[in-house]
Design an enzyme around this catalytic site. Structure first.
Site, mmCIF file in Angstrom:
data_model
loop_
_atom_site.group_PDB
_atom_site.id
_atom_site.type_symbol
_atom_site.label_atom_id
_atom_site.label_comp_id
_atom_site.label_asym_id
_atom_site.label_seq_id
_atom_site.Cartn_x
_atom_site.Cartn_y
_atom_site.Cartn_z
ATOM 1 N N HIS A 137 -2.134 -3.695 -0.452
ATOM 2 C CA HIS A 137 -3.293 -3.284 0.091
ATOM 3 C C HIS A 137 -3.760 -1.527 -0.544
ATOM 4 C CE1 HIS A 137 -5.545 -1.359 3.660
ATOM 5 N NE2 HIS A 137 -4.799 -0.215 3.263
ATOM 6 N N GLU A 138 -2.735 -0.755 -0.940
ATOM 7 C CA GLU A 138 -2.951 0.331 -1.525
ATOM 8 C C GLU A 138 -3.610 0.116 -3.084
ATOM 9 O OE1 GLU A 138 -2.955 3.020 -0.072
ATOM 10 O OE2 GLU A 138 -1.862 2.257 1.676
ATOM 11 N N HIS B 214 -7.148 -0.320 -2.465
ATOM 12 C CA HIS B 214 -8.218 0.825 -2.716
ATOM 13 C C HIS B 214 -8.318 1.481 -4.118
ATOM 14 C CE1 HIS B 214 -8.006 1.686 1.687
ATOM 15 N NE2 HIS B 214 -6.532 2.014 1.688
#
Length: 230
Positions: free
Chosen positions: A101-102, A105
């Site tokens: 998920h990170e 980004h």
């Protein structure tokens, strides 16, 4: 964050506050559950982050360990992806989901994803609004100043807008994460389901935070209208 007064308008915010409390419980319990489920790949969160970055041709982002629990984040200013200890060195489904998920980004930053850019531009406004907005509104209520209350409302609107813009950014990062984990066969279909549950629980916290901000904004509007009618 938003302030509290014992008045009937608190009923506007109460459901969102209850949802936020539940969301915090849900994300911790789901994360802890899948923190005990090891992935078949035996790759750690740091491994996944590095590999996904390289797969996407991103070579200028570093991956670091950071203290705390669920403190994982991507810093676009320093091009640094920071993973908490129980994500960085863990091969659990929870760790891989959060790390991916990170990384999502970082990929958003690399492709110049418009909602992410917009959110970054709102950071100063959000910081000022979340601090000055409630203070000005509180002073306005105490001293019966409609001007200060409305000024606080305007400031806090910036903080609420930041929360709203955060939603598509977070949802998109999770979507990217799950697709990449499956595309590169880092997780099988059953494992993807577990990682998805972790990310869905995390997404609920953002939804709840947004509803709390909107609730407080509506409450300020109601209080402002009530003051104008007096």
């Amino acid at each position: 964050m938003p302030f509290f007064f014992f008045d009937p308008t608190m009923i506007i915010v109460l459901p969102a506050i209850l949802l936020a409390l539940y969301a915090q419980f849900k994300v911790k319990s789901t994360f802890n559950k899948y923190l005990d489920v090891r992935s078949k790949s035996n790759l750690t969160g740091a491994d996944i982050a590095y590999q996904l970055l390289r797969n996407e041709g991103i070579n200028d982002v570093s991956v670091e360990r950071v203290s705390g629990e669920l403190t994982d984040h991507y810093d676009p200013r320093s091009k640094t992806l920071r993973l908490s200890s129980n994500v960085y060195g863990s091969s659990s489904l929870a760790a891989l989901g959060v790390a991916a998920h990170e990384t999502g980004h970082a990929i958003q930053d690399n492709v110049d994803y418009a909602p992410l850019r917009f959110r970054h531009s709102l950071v100063p406004v959000a910081n000022l609004g979340s601090q000055a907005g409630p203070f000005l509104a509180m002073i306005g209520l105490i001293f019966g100043s409609g001007f200060l209350l409305n000024l606080g409302l305007i400031f806090f609107a910036g903080a609420a807008l930041f929360q709203i813009v955060t939603l598509p950014v977070e949802f998109n990062a999770s979507s990217r994460a799950l697709k990449l984990l499956e595309k590169h066969n880092y997780l099988d279909r059953q494992e993807i389901s577990g990682a998805k549950k972790v990310l869905n629980a995390a997404a609920l916290t953002y939804v709840a935070a947004t509803l709390v901000a909107i609730g407080h904004l509506i409450r300020l509007l109601v209080l402002s209208r009530m003051m104008d009618d007096d």
